[in-house]
Design an enzyme around this catalytic site. Structure first.
Site, PDB file in Angstrom:
ATOM      1  N   GLN A   4     -40.167 -42.684 -28.900  1.00 15.67           N
ATOM      2  CA  GLN A   4     -41.037 -41.697 -30.348  1.00 15.67           C
ATOM      3  C   GLN A   4     -40.121 -41.277 -31.577  1.00 15.67           C
ATOM      4  O   GLN A   4     -40.860 -41.243 -31.980  1.00 15.67           O
ATOM      5  CB  GLN A   4     -42.189 -40.777 -29.815  1.00 15.67           C
ATOM      6  N   ARG A  19     -49.656 -35.359 -25.780  1.00 17.07           N
ATOM      7  CA  ARG A  19     -50.955 -34.785 -26.606  1.00 17.07           C
ATOM      8  C   ARG A  19     -51.152 -33.572 -26.851  1.00 17.07           C
ATOM      9  O   ARG A  19     -52.150 -33.972 -27.299  1.00 17.07           O
ATOM     10  CB  ARG A  19     -52.074 -36.075 -25.901  1.00 17.07           C
ATOM     11  N   CYS A  20     -50.033 -32.709 -28.000  1.00 16.27           N
ATOM     12  CA  CYS A  20     -50.339 -32.291 -28.529  1.00 16.27           C
ATOM     13  C   CYS A  20     -49.431 -31.560 -29.699  1.00 16.27           C
ATOM     14  O   CYS A  20     -47.963 -32.029 -29.015  1.00 16.27           O
ATOM     15  CB  CYS A  20     -50.512 -30.506 -27.534  1.00 16.27           C
ATOM     16  N   GLU A  36     -54.224 -35.661 -31.093  1.00 16.86           N
ATOM     17  CA  GLU A  36     -54.292 -34.658 -30.476  1.00 16.86           C
ATOM     18  C   GLU A  36     -54.744 -33.503 -30.354  1.00 16.86           C
ATOM     19  O   GLU A  36     -55.499 -32.800 -29.162  1.00 16.86           O
ATOM     20  CB  GLU A  36     -52.727 -33.487 -30.702  1.00 16.86           C
TER      21      GLU A  36
END
Lengths: 806, 151
Positions: A237, A384-385, A760
């Site tokens: 990522q 996802r935050c 997110e």
């Protein structure tokens, strides 16, 4: 010379710029199975690596006998810590300032830990050889409960830290203690709590779960011994950060390392960290001189690469009798597993958890987080935050509900009463953040109206009566959430990872015929960057998005950036894209003025062209300007049309939203049905409404999974009980609820296009909405708190404990 | 995981007890047993092939007997390892009671499993163990009663 000018609306539409529901350009290849993922990469002579992993959660390694494995035809090598030690690669730094074993050095600390790395001619031989490696373990006592980790007689997990009373984030008070992180004003908060009208107190647990991307982690390492260049394709990522860290660890000069992130099949934070598989593959390729591929299987992904959450959040919230919040106190026991491998900015060992005052104007607050070691897998990534933001949102949104129960108040009203008002922005929170913008009351009112909140409450009350009268066995729960995120890390002045400042970048090259390529320091894992960044650029430089290629992920070609996680791509790289676009436009303006034979200031921008002020029929389109930039000698201006921007944001962005979930619960079976899910997001300027909707659907579905069943559970021996998709809940189309999406627009005042990031928000906002719905269904029967995940059995148990089974 | 059961074996108590200490009888009775050797009066070494759900492995292990209460009761503890497939450890208390010419055998066993066996087979282990135990006593009982018929 110039063609007839189409109307402005037509020219704007042709660009497919900001606000256009442009179809994702990536989907042509993804929906046809033509993506190019790490496991699709096949190089001549490539070998395959596979790990011998520990079946024990805590054990001493007495011996490793790899002779039988090495004797198997097709096996090239078996690496152990002893082989990596001379290279000083048997341990590696983590993103949190700790160190982690690459291969077990004397002991193992979690089930699934990497013990030896087998390299073989193919995957099957590697898997067979793994079974032939004989490891003699001596079992040690296991710690899986973070509250027992700090008992005086608790087993020593990290023997390598013996005698170290100072960690990466300050003093350590116990051999299994990692750090204490404090924010806010303790004395003032405790004083307010002591004299408050009402204090609600609760332990809120956000269980351990896992990002579980459909594509697991993996890489192909290829050391070219002729030119000394190392190329690594991987599920990264943050490819540029990987290059820098790889160079620092290995001593290979950074220009001799090329990191390529090809298509990535979902990341959700799981692919931020550095894993032993990468190091072992690189070492194996250097040793053998041929490429080595390592791709983990599903069980390995779930039990060994980074988990998320596992926060025990003890809260106290005080208020006046009429529901005005006066203070918030929070202590977190954070279970980090065997190594502290959280992916957080260096100065934030608990991420941005201090956003836990949420959307509310809370005058005083105090937060302390204690990180501890246990015999579980390392991680603690932002699934996802933004860093620990979903934990914070869940905490405050539960505390609001608990307070509403104590006050005997409707929680929608309690929220509205305490929201930060529009005129208070920029707002300084008690725990240290400066919220850039927001309009919570408008969003809240819109949401309540959209679902007919009053009507729902009436229906719920009627249902409750029917239930008590024995007419039905189903209850209705209404789950409310108003969340505020903090994303877009971030300002280099306070955000770095391993010393690397968290700016991001965009480089644009306009081709002579008026099309373009833009390269960014981020990397899409499904977010649709190639679609949306082209749209930002289209609006900035007047070239249709369809004529702009967006490329990311190759460190030899893309400008340096810190990658994609924490919803930072749009706030940071998106801003860099707009800024680079503006540099292009500035030069284009000079070229246009020269071509039109007027002064620079006498031309003005008009969607896709520069026109002479007051004479719109005299203009040069970007296409014409691009051609001239390369092919016409213009005095005082260099040929070419390129720009690069490195953007260091002045602040984070603060997206927010109002989510409402209506759930039916069968008290006898514990089953639930999501009757309605309404998601209002305010992510500032909306780049592509269709992609936003897709992001909200995806994130809310992950949130649904987390709240209603997904977990990484351990037994008391440290066995992972949920290491396959048979036990780890991933919703299919069958379980996934239907969503209604909505929006308000409060642009970020400091972002060049006012965008805030949205990927997110739905995960952050939906988890408390689902969970609050479950709690709300049982509120009338005295339930204040029950822990997630709310699977059928746990809901049934709640109903049972409340005496609803007669 | 805990298992307990009670079964009736058509043989007198002393014969049942002797059979429980006879490696040959045990080897024939234990499902998947490939080797069973007596190391001493109270120690046995065994190799057993097992399949639990998708996990198949050969477990090597040691069993220690406590015969202090013989022949009315005895207990055993053991542990075995199946390499990457995982490991198991546990113990059992066995009680023998005369019932005419037959014997009532009552046992209570407790076992912990780890590794892949626990992860993949988790939800299958209890039922598999129950099945294996039933199979063992069926085989055992058949052998002991058969021994009586032919002796």
């Amino acid at each position: 010379m110039n063609e007839m000018t189409p109307p402005k609306t037509e020219r704007t539409a042709a660009l497919k710029g900001l606000g256009s529901a442009r179809k994702r350009v990536e989907d042509a290849r993804f929906t046809q199975g033509k993506g190019n993922y790490v496991d699709d990469i096949k190089l001549p002579g490539m070998l395959f690596g596979d790990f011998v992993r520990s079946p024990y959660a805590h054990a001493r390694i007495k011996s490793i006998d790899a002779e039988k494995a090495k004797a198997l035809p097709g096996v090239i090598a078996v690496l152990t810590a002893a082989d990596l030690a001379p290279l000083k690669l048997h341990w590696m730094p983590t993103l949190a300032g700790d160190v982690q074993m690459v291969l077990a050095d004397g002991k193992v600390l979690f089930q699934g830990q990497e013990v030896a790395f087998v390299v073989a001619e193919n995957r099957y031989i590697a898997a067979d050889a793994v079974e032939l490696v004989e490891v003699d373990y001596e079992e040690l006592p296991v710690v899986v409960d973070p509250f027992k980790a700090e008992a005086p007689d608790a087993p020593v997990l990290r023997e390598d830290l013996a005698g170290k009373s100072e960690g990466a984030h300050g003093p350590r008070r116990h051999h299994n203690h990692i750090f204490t992180w404090e924010q806010g004003d303790r004395d003032a908060t405790e004083k307010v709590l002591a004299s408050a009208d009402v204090v609600a107190e609760e332990m809120v647990y956000y269980h351990r779960t896992h990002p579980c991307p459909l594509e697991t982690c993996g890489c192909v390492a290829s050391m070219d011994k002729v030119n000394g260049k190392l190329t690594v394709w991987g599920t990264f990522q943050a490819p540029h950060a990987v290059r820098t860290v790889a160079s620092l660890i290995s001593g290979i000069a950074e220009h001799n390392i090329r990191i390529i992130s090809p298509d990535i099949g979902g990341g959700f934070g799981n692919k931020v960290g550095v894993y032993p598989g990468y190091i072992c593959s690189i070492v194996a390729s250097i040793v053998t001189g041929v490429p080595v591929k390592w791709v983990e299987d599903r069980m390995e992904n779930l039990m060994a690469t980074a988990f998320a959450r596992d926060y025990w959040m003890k809260g106290k919230i005080s208020a006046t009798k009429d529901g005005r919040i006066t203070g918030l106190w929070c202590h977190v026991t954070a279970d980090h597993g065997a190594f502290d491998a959280c992916a957080d900015p260096t100065k934030f060992p608990a991420g941005f958890f201090n956003i836990c005052t949420g959307s509310y104007d809370i005058p005083v607050a105090y937060l302390a987080v204690d990180g501890v070691y246990t015999n579980k897998a390392p991680g603690g990534v932002a699934y996802r935050c933004s860093f620990r933001v979903t934990e914070a949102a869940y905490f405050i949104e539960r505390m609001i509900e608990v307070l509403a129960i104590r006050l005997g108040m409707d929680s929608a009203e309690l929220r509205a009463k305490n929201f930060i008002r529009k005129d208070q922005f920029p707002y300084h929170s008690a725990l240290g953040w400066e919220y850039d913008s927001g309009d919570y009351h408008t969003a809240w009112d819109k949401a309540l109206k959209a679902v007919d909140y009053e009507g729902l409450r009436r229906e719920q009350a009627q249902r409750l009566e029917d239930f008590k009268a024995g007419k039905t066995r189903k209850l209705i729960g209404i789950g409310l959430t108003h969340f505020t995120e903090i994303v877009g890390a971030g300002p280099v002045k306070n955000c770095d990872i391993l010393g690397l400042g968290m700016f991001d970048s965009c480089e644009i090259r306009i081709h002579p015929t008026g099309s373009a390529i833009a390269r960014l320091g981020t990397i899409s894992q499904g977010q649709g960057h190639a679609t949306t960044f082209a749209q930002i650029l289209a609006s900035e430089i007047g070239i249709p998005a369809d004529d702009i290629t967006v490329e990311e992920g190759d460190t030899d070609t893309a400008p340096y950036g810190l990658g994609t996680y924490g919803s930072r791509s749009t706030p940071v790289a998106g801003a860099a894209t707009a800024m680079a676009g503006r540099k292009i436009r500035a030069k284009a303006q000079m070229i246009a003025a020269y071509l039109l034979e007027v002064h620079d200031d006498d031309v003005e921008w008009d969607i896709d062209r520069f026109a002479v002020k007051g004479a719109p029929e005299r203009f040069k389109t970007m296409k014409e300007i691009a051609f001239a930039a390369y092919n016409q000698a213009i005095p005082g201006i260099e040929p070419g049309l390129e720009a690069v921007s490195y953007y260091d944001p002045p602040n984070m962005t603060y997206p927010f939203g109002a989510y409402i979930c209506v759930m039916e619960i069968d008290v006898d079976t514990g089953e639930h049905e999501i009757r309605q899910f309404y998601a209002l997001d305010d992510c500032g300027t909306r780049i592509n409404p269709m992609i936003i909707e897709g992001q909200v659907h995806g994130g809310a579905t992950e949130g649904y999974a987390i709240a209603m069943g997904q977990e990484i559970a351990y037994d008391e021996m440290g066995n992972v009980k949920t290491a396959t998709l048979m036990d780890f809940f991933l919703p299919t189309a069958w379980e996934t609820p239907h969503y209604t999406t909505d929006f308000t627009v409060t642009p970020s005042p400091h972002h060049p296009i006012g965008a805030k990031g949205v990927g997110e928000s739905p995960n952050v906002g939906s988890v408390p909405a689902f969970s609050n719905a479950v709690h709300d269904a049982f509120r009338a029967f005295g339930l204040t708190q029950t822990h997630m995940p709310h699977d059928h059995w746990r809901i049934w148990r709640t109903a049972h404990e409340l005496g609803l089974h007669g | 995981m805990e298992l307990h059961d009670e079964i009736r074996i058509e043989a007198p108590k002393h014969e049942v007890y002797a059979a429980l200490n006879d490696p040959e009888v045990l080897k024939a009775a234990i499902p998947g047993c490939q080797e069973l050797n007596k190391v001493s009066d109270t120690e046995l070494e065994a190799k057993v092939a097992l399949k639990v759900g998708p996990v198949k492995a050969t477990f090597g292990g040691k069993v220690t007997l406590d015969t202090a209460g013989a022949p009315d009761r005895f207990s055993l503890t053991g542990e075995g390892s199946g390499g990457v497939a995982g490991f198991a450890k546990g113990g059992a208390d066995v009680e023998l009671r005369e019932d005419g010419n037959a014997t009532i055998l009552r046992y209570a066993a407790k076992a912990d499993v780890g590794g892949k066996l626990a992860m993949l087979g988790g939800r299958l282990i209890a039922s598999t163990a129950q099945k294996l135990a039933a199979q063992f006593f069926e085989n055992f009982s058949a052998q002991v009663s058969a021994g009586r018929e032919f002796s």
